[in-house]
Enzyme design. Sequence first.
Site, PDB file in Angstrom:
ATOM      1  N   CYS A 115       0.805  -1.220   0.000  1.00 13.02           N
ATOM      2  CA  CYS A 115       0.000   0.000   0.000  1.00 13.02           C
ATOM      3  C   CYS A 115       0.840   1.272   0.000  1.00 13.02           C
ATOM      4  O   CYS A 115       0.340   2.341  -0.333  1.00 13.02           O
ATOM      5  CB  CYS A 115      -0.948   0.006   1.196  1.00 13.02           C
ATOM      6  SG  CYS A 115      -2.068  -1.401   1.222  1.00 13.02           S
ATOM      7  N   HIS A 259      -3.701   6.906   2.478  1.00  9.84           N
ATOM      8  CA  HIS A 259      -4.032   5.648   1.827  1.00  9.84           C
ATOM      9  C   HIS A 259      -5.455   5.237   2.179  1.00  9.84           C
ATOM     10  O   HIS A 259      -5.892   5.360   3.331  1.00  9.84           O
ATOM     11  CB  HIS A 259      -3.047   4.558   2.253  1.00  9.84           C
ATOM     12  CG  HIS A 259      -3.473   3.192   1.819  1.00  9.84           C
ATOM     13  ND1 HIS A 259      -3.768   2.905   0.503  1.00  9.84           N
ATOM     14  CD2 HIS A 259      -3.683   2.051   2.528  1.00  9.84           C
ATOM     15  CE1 HIS A 259      -4.137   1.635   0.418  1.00  9.84           C
ATOM     16  NE2 HIS A 259      -4.086   1.099   1.630  1.00  9.84           N
ATOM     17  N   ASN A 289     -10.268  -0.613  -0.912  1.00 10.99           N
ATOM     18  CA  ASN A 289      -8.821  -0.518  -0.767  1.00 10.99           C
ATOM     19  C   ASN A 289      -8.160  -1.037  -2.046  1.00 10.99           C
ATOM     20  O   ASN A 289      -8.203  -2.230  -2.330  1.00 10.99           O
ATOM     21  CB  ASN A 289      -8.366  -1.336   0.447  1.00 10.99           C
ATOM     22  CG  ASN A 289      -6.871  -1.266   0.687  1.00 10.99           C
ATOM     23  OD1 ASN A 289      -6.116  -0.753  -0.118  1.00 10.99           O
ATOM     24  ND2 ASN A 289      -6.437  -1.810   1.817  1.00 10.99           N
TER      25      ASN A 289
END
Length: 332
Positions: A115, A259, A289
């Site tokens: 990520c 994020h 996500n």
Amino acid sequence: MTQLRKAKIAGTGMYVPPKVVTNKDLEAVMDTSDEWIKQRSGIEQRHHVEGIGTSDLAFEAAKNAMTAANVSAEDIDLILLATLSPDHQFPGSSAVLQAKLGLSTTPSMDIKCQCSGFIYGLNVGKLFVESGQYNRVLVVGAEAHSPVLDFSTEGRDVTVLFGDGAGAAIIEASDDDSQIMHCSLHSQGEFANRLWIERPGTAGGEWLTEAHKAERQHFPYMEGRYVFKHAVTRLSEVIHETLEKNDLTLADIDHFLFHQANLRINEKVAAMLEIPEEKCHNNIMRYGNCSAASIPMLLDECVRQEKVKKGDIILMAAFGAGFTWAGSVIKW
């Protein structure tokens, strides 16, 4: 000593596959609910691939970024692709993307920092441009998570969170005040098994056995509460560190792009740091996500919606598997 030139983002782009999967859709295949997913993560829907993979998503995002920067593929000197979901175990998906862009021998490199991958890639591209080795670098974050997710009740804690998509940026030399400023990068491998896909892999001298499958080692595993706690802590730390390295304060930042792993993480970080709500941008409710793609997708949306203006200062921060975490400041 020759002074390094500055590097800036000249254009951004994003792409998500057309198939939309809502929380209601997931209710039909696992024991979950729209209310439970939204309360836990803020996610309402996500996009999933059908018949395409990571490099295909990256290709579309890259084309959009090149259009925004008014450049062609032939103008690219280096390709950096951040992903945890490559098309193949090898070669790297950056090489596959290079071929799809119609390039001959342009160098390409995969970055596997999960990520945090886009910020890691942004820093690598920045250094190449600043040094003068390359004039223009394409940085892409792209993920096709859905093919490896477990769409059963047993896998729901992870599966409801993830979506597929790609975001891209063109980095080139800056001739004005626009620039990518200091990036802060960190990792802590001792916690690798708190968020991972254990198999297939070479650990222990075995790739993938029936026993591994029986133990569900080929599906993503996340120790949710542990990851949540560390994400909040590390994001807060790297925000302060990145500000300090750039001689800035929280009040100097016009836009915060965190994020998009879990809306509740971002809300908690913003509350702890007393960041005004209007400065924090989120799109996780629409995309879930998307790991390495999340931040460049969010950046592109903010740019195209004209939320970001010339001279604005943007702080990006990410936390993900590894553990890895990173922060970066951009003057637009």
